[in-house]
Design a protein around this motif. Structure first.
Motif, PDB file in Angstrom:
ATOM      1  N   VAL A 175       1.096   3.712   2.217  1.00  0.00           N
ATOM      2  CA  VAL A 175       2.111   3.004   1.434  1.00  0.00           C
ATOM      3  C   VAL A 175       2.014   3.435  -0.019  1.00  0.00           C
ATOM      4  N   PHE A 176       3.171   3.591  -0.636  1.00  0.00           N
ATOM      5  CA  PHE A 176       3.222   3.854  -2.080  1.00  0.00           C
ATOM      6  C   PHE A 176       3.454   2.525  -2.786  1.00  0.00           C
ATOM      7  N   CYS A 177       2.720   2.267  -3.855  1.00  0.00           N
ATOM      8  CA  CYS A 177       2.861   1.000  -4.572  1.00  0.00           C
ATOM      9  C   CYS A 177       3.235   1.255  -6.033  1.00  0.00           C
ATOM     10  N   LEU A 178       4.406   0.772  -6.420  1.00  0.00           N
ATOM     11  CA  LEU A 178       4.830   0.780  -7.820  1.00  0.00           C
ATOM     12  C   LEU A 178       4.620  -0.635  -8.343  1.00  0.00           C
ATOM     13  N   SER A 179       3.570  -0.823  -9.116  1.00  0.00           N
ATOM     14  CA  SER A 179       3.182  -2.168  -9.569  1.00  0.00           C
ATOM     15  C   SER A 179       3.552  -2.416 -11.025  1.00  0.00           C
ATOM     16  N   SER A 180       4.461  -1.618 -11.559  1.00  0.00           N
ATOM     17  CA  SER A 180       4.767  -1.623 -12.993  1.00  0.00           C
ATOM     18  C   SER A 180       5.312  -2.955 -13.492  1.00  0.00           C
ATOM     19  N   ALA A 195       7.183  -2.403  -4.297  1.00  0.00           N
ATOM     20  CA  ALA A 195       7.515  -2.170  -5.700  1.00  0.00           C
ATOM     21  C   ALA A 195       7.908  -3.459  -6.399  1.00  0.00           C
ATOM     22  N   THR A 196       7.534  -3.567  -7.661  1.00  0.00           N
ATOM     23  CA  THR A 196       7.899  -4.733  -8.456  1.00  0.00           C
ATOM     24  C   THR A 196       9.357  -4.635  -8.907  1.00  0.00           C
ATOM     25  N   LYS A 197       9.965  -5.789  -9.119  1.00  0.00           N
ATOM     26  CA  LYS A 197      11.379  -5.871  -9.457  1.00  0.00           C
ATOM     27  C   LYS A 197      11.589  -5.539 -10.934  1.00  0.00           C
ATOM     28  N   VAL A 198      11.544  -4.256 -11.259  1.00  0.00           N
ATOM     29  CA  VAL A 198      11.744  -3.784 -12.625  1.00  0.00           C
ATOM     30  C   VAL A 198      12.746  -2.636 -12.614  1.00  0.00           C
ATOM     31  N   GLY A 199      13.502  -2.492 -13.704  1.00  0.00           N
ATOM     32  CA  GLY A 199      14.440  -1.386 -13.813  1.00  0.00           C
ATOM     33  C   GLY A 199      15.371  -1.309 -12.615  1.00  0.00           C
ATOM     34  N   SER A 200      15.531  -0.087 -12.098  1.00  0.00           N
ATOM     35  CA  SER A 200      16.463   0.131 -10.984  1.00  0.00           C
ATOM     36  C   SER A 200      15.805  -0.050  -9.620  1.00  0.00           C
ATOM     37  N   VAL A 201      14.583  -0.587  -9.585  1.00  0.00           N
ATOM     38  CA  VAL A 201      13.886  -0.785  -8.307  1.00  0.00           C
ATOM     39  C   VAL A 201      14.714  -1.581  -7.294  1.00  0.00           C
ATOM     40  N   PRO A 202      15.321  -2.728  -7.683  1.00  0.00           N
ATOM     41  CA  PRO A 202      16.099  -3.473  -6.684  1.00  0.00           C
ATOM     42  C   PRO A 202      17.211  -2.641  -6.062  1.00  0.00           C
ATOM     43  N   GLU A 203      17.915  -1.853  -6.875  1.00  0.00           N
ATOM     44  CA  GLU A 203      19.001  -1.015  -6.357  1.00  0.00           C
ATOM     45  C   GLU A 203      18.458   0.087  -5.449  1.00  0.00           C
ATOM     46  N   ILE A 204      17.348   0.704  -5.854  1.00  0.00           N
ATOM     47  CA  ILE A 204      16.752   1.772  -5.047  1.00  0.00           C
ATOM     48  C   ILE A 204      16.307   1.244  -3.693  1.00  0.00           C
ATOM     49  N   MET A 205      15.587   0.131  -3.693  1.00  0.00           N
ATOM     50  CA  MET A 205      15.015  -0.386  -2.456  1.00  0.00           C
ATOM     51  C   MET A 205      16.070  -0.987  -1.528  1.00  0.00           C
ATOM     52  N   ALA A 206      17.230  -1.328  -2.086  1.00  0.00           N
ATOM     53  CA  ALA A 206      18.305  -1.880  -1.257  1.00  0.00           C
ATOM     54  C   ALA A 206      19.265  -0.800  -0.763  1.00  0.00           C
ATOM     55  N   SER A 207      19.077   0.438  -1.188  1.00  0.00           N
ATOM     56  CA  SER A 207      20.035   1.496  -0.873  1.00  0.00           C
ATOM     57  C   SER A 207      20.002   1.917   0.591  1.00  0.00           C
ATOM     58  N   GLU A 208      18.864   1.717   1.260  1.00  0.00           N
ATOM     59  CA  GLU A 208      18.718   2.047   2.671  1.00  0.00           C
ATOM     60  C   GLU A 208      17.848   0.977   3.335  1.00  0.00           C
ATOM     61  N   GLU A 227       8.377  -9.854  -7.229  1.00  0.00           N
ATOM     62  CA  GLU A 227       8.623 -10.185  -8.626  1.00  0.00           C
ATOM     63  C   GLU A 227       7.594  -9.492  -9.532  1.00  0.00           C
ATOM     64  N   ASN A 228       8.007  -9.232 -10.743  1.00  0.00           N
ATOM     65  CA  ASN A 228       7.143  -8.601 -11.740  1.00  0.00           C
ATOM     66  C   ASN A 228       5.911  -9.461 -12.016  1.00  0.00           C
ATOM     67  N   ASP A 229       4.752  -8.830 -12.007  1.00  0.00           N
ATOM     68  CA  ASP A 229       3.492  -9.504 -12.372  1.00  0.00           C
ATOM     69  C   ASP A 229       3.134 -10.645 -11.413  1.00  0.00           C
ATOM     70  N   ASP A 230       3.552 -10.548 -10.169  1.00  0.00           N
ATOM     71  CA  ASP A 230       3.300 -11.582  -9.168  1.00  0.00           C
ATOM     72  C   ASP A 230       2.192 -11.102  -8.231  1.00  0.00           C
ATOM     73  N   LEU A 231       0.962 -11.482  -8.535  1.00  0.00           N
ATOM     74  CA  LEU A 231      -0.183 -11.016  -7.755  1.00  0.00           C
ATOM     75  C   LEU A 231      -0.108 -11.494  -6.312  1.00  0.00           C
ATOM     76  N   ALA A 232       0.199 -12.760  -6.100  1.00  0.00           N
ATOM     77  CA  ALA A 232       0.271 -13.293  -4.741  1.00  0.00           C
ATOM     78  C   ALA A 232       1.363 -12.596  -3.936  1.00  0.00           C
ATOM     79  N   GLY A 233       2.520 -12.380  -4.567  1.00  0.00           N
ATOM     80  CA  GLY A 233       3.620 -11.704  -3.887  1.00  0.00           C
ATOM     81  C   GLY A 233       3.280 -10.268  -3.548  1.00  0.00           C
ATOM     82  N   LEU A 234       2.612  -9.589  -4.470  1.00  0.00           N
ATOM     83  CA  LEU A 234       2.217  -8.199  -4.246  1.00  0.00           C
ATOM     84  C   LEU A 234       1.214  -8.106  -3.100  1.00  0.00           C
ATOM     85  N   THR A 235       0.253  -9.012  -3.086  1.00  0.00           N
ATOM     86  CA  THR A 235      -0.764  -9.016  -2.029  1.00  0.00           C
ATOM     87  C   THR A 235      -0.118  -9.216  -0.659  1.00  0.00           C
ATOM     88  N   LYS A 236       0.778 -10.177  -0.577  1.00  0.00           N
ATOM     89  CA  LYS A 236       1.461 -10.454   0.691  1.00  0.00           C
ATOM     90  C   LYS A 236       2.304  -9.270   1.144  1.00  0.00           C
TER      91      LYS A 236
END
Length: 396
Positions: A303-308, A329-342, A350-359
């Motif tokens: 898995v690739f993780c963008l934690s920015s 990936a965290t919800k920053v910049g164009s990430v939502p559009e990229i991840m929803a494209s396919e 969410e940005n800076d959400d440790l619990a969400g990232l872990t899950k």
């Protein structure tokens, strides 16, 4: 679209012979645009009597006045810039540097195309008025608004965004911010970066691990970027402290590709987190990796993780997805559009959400993905796709 329009592209952010990857995404888009219009580029270089005595600026002296990149002519005039001080002087010195090039080559352009905000915007406005042509700007990151700088740059960006003919934003987030700041809504189109699918595509994971000398029996998370606080690698390390307590993740390893960045060096803090959570066997600081090796890394991991904590249109995410690698990936910049494209690209948190990232890491690592099929679906989002969208917006 016929190749009869001429674009004068101006950007403070741009690669050069000394910094070949600095703003490489600007060169990538303009290279793709050159199929649909004639493109000339001016990339002014900051200079002052102090630059030769400051380590990180010394190499700027070696940049030629003119060079050719991807078949495009790039001019590098110098403008007066005192590192860290007197930003207001750059407005006129930048303008004079650009005008010096124009005086030499002549102005025969249909549009002025800016790829950064300061000190580009005042120069674009000046050229637009002087030569009666439209000027446009691309917003490439939240840093372009200069909210982080308590000086004249904030006011200048706000003032001149109100005069821009058209705005291209890499994300809805930036488009919303620009509209709140300077009422740009009706003049804005969201177009994210493309990806070079000739360089990033699906490869067999087992073979890639063999090439890199990576263990076949490990689950691997990959992070790519400068070792700075904004990249959020500390969040992934903290998530590992929870994940590795589960038997199914006893062999989980986080590889970080990157070194010190322009925004500082966060390595000491990151290594402290590793020691604090006893994760020495689960985190590897790989250091900087050549761009041509990234395709092997993307394909080798689980898995690739963008934690920015902040991005514009993150190239590393689209590169990984072009290889078919699932991502968190965290919800920053164009990430939502990229991840929803396919479908089935991974998960967004969410940005800076440790619990969400872990899950999310738990879920994505536990799922099965058809990576070859995912790569095929994503390979439509090339730089040529991006260029066509831009050309349509600018009526080229």
């Amino acid at each position: 679209m016929t190749k009869n329009k001429r674009i004068l592209a101006i950007s403070y952010l741009f690669p050069n012979s000394e910094q070949p990857n600095h703003g490489i995404f600007v060169l990538n888009r303009l290279t793709a645009m050159s199929k649909y219009a004639d493109v000339t580029i001016i990339n002014p270089i900051p200079d002052s009597p102090f630059h030769g005595f400051i380590g990180k600026f010394k190499s700027l002296k070696n940049i030629p006045e003119t060079e050719t990149m991807n078949g495009l002519t790039v001019y590098h005039p110098r403008f007066l810039s005192i590192p860290g001080y007197l930003k207001s002087i750059e407005i006129n010195s930048y303008k004079r540097a650009v005008q010096k090039v124009i005086d030499t080559i002549g102005f025969d352009f249909d549009v002025v195309d800016l790829h950064w905000t300061f000190p580009d915007l005042p120069t674009g406005h000046y050229l637009s008025n002087r030569y009666d042509v439209p000027f446009n700007v691309t917003l490439r990151g939240m840093e372009a608004f200069h909210f982080q700088d308590n000086d004249v740059r904030q006011q200048v960006v706000k003032k001149y965004l109100k005069n821009v003919t058209k705005v291209i934003s890499l994300s809805e987030e930036m488009a919303t911010t620009a509209n709140e700041l300077a009422q740009t809504g009706s003049r804005t189109t969201v177009i994210r970066n493309g990806v070079d699918t000739d360089k990033f595509y699906y490869l067999d994971k087992t073979e890639c691990r063999t090439t890199l000398g990576l263990p076949q029996d490990k689950q691997i998370i990959l992070g790519v970027g400068a070792l700075i606080h904004r990249k959020g690698f500390d969040l992934v390390i903290k998530a590992l402290s929870t994940l590795t307590q589960q038997p199914k993740f006893h062999n989980l390893v986080f590889y970080i590709l990157g070194s010190e960045g322009a925004e500082g060096d966060y390595r000491t803090e990151l290594k402290h987190y590793v020691t604090e959570h006893n994760l020495q066997d689960h985190v590897v600081f790989q250091g900087a990796v050549a761009n041509q090796q990234l395709i092997t890394w993307y394909n080798a991991v689980d898995v690739f993780c963008l934690s920015s904590r902040g991005e514009g249109s993150p190239n590393v995410l689209t590169e990984a997805l072009a290889c078919g690698t699932p991502a968190v990936a965290t919800k920053v910049g164009s990430v939502p559009e990229i991840m929803a494209s396919e479908p089935d690209l991974g998960d967004v948190v969410e940005n800076d959400d440790l619990a969400g990232l872990t899950k999310a890491l738990d879920v994505v690592l536990s799922n099965t993905y058809d990576r070859e099929e995912a790569a095929k679906r994503f390979n439509k989002y090339t730089w040529d796709w991006c260029a066509k969208e831009v050309a349509k917006t600018l009526a080229l």
